[in-house]
Design a protein around this motif. Structure first.
Motif, mmCIF file in Angstrom:
data_model
loop_
_atom_site.group_PDB
_atom_site.id
_atom_site.type_symbol
_atom_site.label_atom_id
_atom_site.label_comp_id
_atom_site.label_asym_id
_atom_site.label_seq_id
_atom_site.Cartn_x
_atom_site.Cartn_y
_atom_site.Cartn_z
ATOM 1 N N VAL A 166 -3.289 -73.011 -77.607
ATOM 2 C CA VAL A 166 -2.764 -71.654 -77.754
ATOM 3 C C VAL A 166 -3.141 -70.865 -76.504
ATOM 4 O O VAL A 166 -4.323 -70.790 -76.151
ATOM 5 N N PRO A 167 -2.172 -70.279 -75.787
ATOM 6 C CA PRO A 167 -2.494 -69.540 -74.566
ATOM 7 C C PRO A 167 -3.517 -68.445 -74.823
ATOM 8 O O PRO A 167 -3.470 -67.757 -75.845
ATOM 9 N N THR A 168 -4.445 -68.298 -73.881
ATOM 10 C CA THR A 168 -5.508 -67.305 -74.025
ATOM 11 C C THR A 168 -5.284 -66.087 -73.146
ATOM 12 O O THR A 168 -6.151 -65.232 -73.054
ATOM 13 N N GLN A 169 -4.148 -66.007 -72.482
ATOM 14 C CA GLN A 169 -3.812 -64.828 -71.712
ATOM 15 C C GLN A 169 -2.311 -64.812 -71.475
ATOM 16 O O GLN A 169 -1.611 -65.777 -71.735
ATOM 17 N N TYR A 170 -1.822 -63.676 -71.010
ATOM 18 C CA TYR A 170 -0.434 -63.536 -70.597
ATOM 19 C C TYR A 170 -0.440 -63.038 -69.152
ATOM 20 O O TYR A 170 -1.227 -62.167 -68.820
ATOM 21 N N GLY B 23 -4.199 -67.592 -59.339
ATOM 22 C CA GLY B 23 -3.817 -66.190 -59.501
ATOM 23 C C GLY B 23 -3.045 -66.028 -60.795
ATOM 24 O O GLY B 23 -3.467 -66.472 -61.842
ATOM 25 N N HIS B 24 -1.869 -65.361 -60.710
ATOM 26 C CA HIS B 24 -0.861 -65.298 -61.769
ATOM 27 C C HIS B 24 -1.206 -64.356 -62.914
ATOM 28 O O HIS B 24 -0.347 -63.587 -63.345
ATOM 29 N N THR B 25 -2.430 -64.397 -63.438
ATOM 30 C CA THR B 25 -2.766 -63.602 -64.617
ATOM 31 C C THR B 25 -3.196 -62.177 -64.290
ATOM 32 O O THR B 25 -3.371 -61.359 -65.195
ATOM 33 N N HIS B 26 -3.389 -61.871 -63.003
ATOM 34 C CA HIS B 26 -3.811 -60.530 -62.570
ATOM 35 C C HIS B 26 -5.142 -60.128 -63.186
ATOM 36 O O HIS B 26 -5.389 -58.938 -63.435
ATOM 37 N N ARG B 27 -6.002 -61.094 -63.451
ATOM 38 C CA ARG B 27 -7.324 -60.792 -63.982
ATOM 39 C C ARG B 27 -8.337 -61.732 -63.334
ATOM 40 O O ARG B 27 -7.964 -62.748 -62.737
ATOM 41 N N ASN B 28 -9.617 -61.397 -63.484
ATOM 42 C CA ASN B 28 -10.687 -62.266 -63.005
ATOM 43 C C ASN B 28 -11.319 -62.985 -64.197
ATOM 44 O O ASN B 28 -11.751 -62.338 -65.160
ATOM 45 N N ARG B 29 -11.376 -64.316 -64.105
ATOM 46 C CA ARG B 29 -11.971 -65.101 -65.175
ATOM 47 C C ARG B 29 -12.405 -66.446 -64.605
ATOM 48 O O ARG B 29 -11.749 -67.010 -63.739
ATOM 49 N N ARG B 30 -13.508 -66.967 -65.119
ATOM 50 C CA ARG B 30 -14.018 -68.279 -64.704
ATOM 51 C C ARG B 30 -14.071 -69.195 -65.918
ATOM 52 O O ARG B 30 -14.545 -68.803 -66.982
ATOM 53 N N TYR C 5 -9.678 -55.090 -69.003
ATOM 54 C CA TYR C 5 -9.232 -56.483 -69.029
ATOM 55 C C TYR C 5 -9.196 -57.114 -67.640
ATOM 56 O O TYR C 5 -9.751 -58.201 -67.424
ATOM 57 N N ALA C 6 -8.547 -56.457 -66.687
ATOM 58 C CA ALA C 6 -8.264 -57.085 -65.396
ATOM 59 C C ALA C 6 -9.501 -57.386 -64.555
ATOM 60 O O ALA C 6 -9.568 -58.456 -63.921
ATOM 61 N N PRO C 7 -10.520 -56.511 -64.479
ATOM 62 C CA PRO C 7 -11.668 -56.839 -63.622
ATOM 63 C C PRO C 7 -12.457 -58.046 -64.093
ATOM 64 O O PRO C 7 -13.054 -58.757 -63.273
ATOM 65 N N GLY C 8 -12.473 -58.317 -65.387
ATOM 66 C CA GLY C 8 -13.296 -59.398 -65.911
ATOM 67 C C GLY C 8 -14.777 -59.093 -65.767
ATOM 68 O O GLY C 8 -15.184 -58.026 -65.300
#
Length: 376
Positions: free
Chosen positions: A259-263, A291-298, A359-362
């Motif tokens: 199940v996708p965890t972001q858009y 990139g693509h999601t416009h957010r920071n996540r690891r 959301y976006a900065p993470g």
């Protein structure tokens, strides 16, 4: 009536081993003093969003951060610098993505517009400033990871290609889904090649001291989600042949779950998981930057680490730097603080009713960290 500016939204956004980036969303038209431990920086009157990089710090050290304005505002924070990766610094790579040159609106309903009156559109200003700040960091290579344009139209390519041609260090590019939309005027590889710029088709390799950089085209033309099918054989060959750790750069992140965890969705499951299993079997010392999601996540898939890095053109407006050492790699994500860019990106924090600013900065630990290379 004159607007009264106060010191607002102050944060330690980026951490490195010997530097921190302090940013603010607004400030009075008065001098600012930014102090990090023993290091003090004095700035003139602002009255706008901004930031400063404080250098000369010690690794793995706790510092008090104080930001004071001449109007009487005082903000106190704290931070701890990152450790230095083991061994000598071998090379550095700067990455940025999601420029979206040609975009004129922001938000789900497109209600946010640039009303600055500046001659360049906001996405182009942000892209120019991001490239300038990334190059000033001193990288051996700059990688642009897709969505250079909003719709792949000829005027958008005419606007962005001169900007890329001006980059004074080696440059590598992969396309994004916005560059390959239905109705595009050009194929990315063709228009960039005509401008003397290399574009992954489907894989490019750049060997630097201590790291092999593999640039991958993950687009499925006409679709937003990505695919790795076409590029995977060449990617696996490039990793298997590498005599050093690898940094893989592509536009779409690998989806970690069914199940996708972001858009928006990146490379969908189960294709993503099958590809990651093959990558993991071929090579252990791999870092993926997307990139693509416009957010920071690891995320971590076994020994393989994946970083999603937020966009250049909207909040928080960033680029990422990778410092490669003998014993590991350090990622830092810095905000672009040029006033002509930050005025717009700070405004876009209000996207989706203000949800975007959280959301976006993470998490900062997802933006700035050190990874040790795994053993054999």
């Amino acid at each position: 009536m004159a607007t009264t500016h106060r010191l607002a939204r102050v944060a330690v956004f980026a951490l490195e081993d010997t530097a921190v980036q302090v940013v603010w969303g607004d400030a009075p038209v008065a001098p600012l003093n930014v102090t990090v431990g023993p290091r003090a920086t004095h700035l003139g009157g602002y009255g706008r969003p901004g930031g400063v990089l404080v250098t000369g710090l010690e690794p793995t050290t706790r510092y008090d951060v104080v930001v004071e304005s001449g109007a009487g505002d005082v903000v106190r924070l704290g931070c701890r610098t990152l450790p230095s990766p083991e061994g000598e610094l071998l090379s550095t790579v700067a990455c940025l993505s999601d420029l979206h040159v040609g975009s004129t609106r922001q938000g789900w309903f497109g209600t946010m517009r640039d009303r600055s009156g500046l001659p360049e559109p906001a996405p182009l200003r942000c892209a120019r400033a991001a490239l300038d700040e990334a190059v000033a960091w001193g990288p051996d290579l700059v990688v642009v990871k897709g969505d250079l344009t909003e719709r792949g139209r000829a005027p958008e390519w005419r606007a962005v290609t001169p900007l890329l041609q001006e980059v004074a260090v080696p440059l590598a590019i992969c396309p994004g889904n916005h560059d390959t939309l239905e109705g595009r005027d050009h194929e990315p590889a063709e228009v960039l090649g005509a401008a003397g710029l290399a574009c992954a088709a489907p894989v490019d390799v750049v060997d630097l001291p201590g790291v092999r950089v593999v640039i991958v085209d993950s687009t499925a033309p006409g679709r937003s989600p990505g695919t790795i099918r076409r590029a995977l054989p060449d990617l696996l060959d490039a990793l298997a042949e590498a005599d050093r750790p690898a940094l893989v750069c592509l536009h779409h992140p690998f989806e970690p779950l069914p199940v996708p965890t972001q858009y928006p969705v990146g490379i969908p499951w189960p294709e993503s998981w099958r590809a990651l299993r093959k990558i993991h079997r071929v090579k252990r010392d791999v870092v993926i930057s997307t990139g693509h999601t416009h957010r920071n996540r690891r995320l971590h898939f076994g020994h393989v680490a994946q970083a999603e890095v937020a966009a250049v053109k909207d909040y928080p407006g960033v680029w990422a730097g990778y410092a490669v050492h003998e014993g590991g790699i350090r990622q830092v994500v810095r905000r672009v603080t040029a006033p002509e860019a930050m005025g717009w990106t700070e405004y876009t924090r209000l996207t989706f009713g203000g949800v975007w600013r959280g959301y976006a900065p993470g998490l900062r630990s997802h933006r700035c960290y050190v990874l040790r290379w795994p053993g054999p």
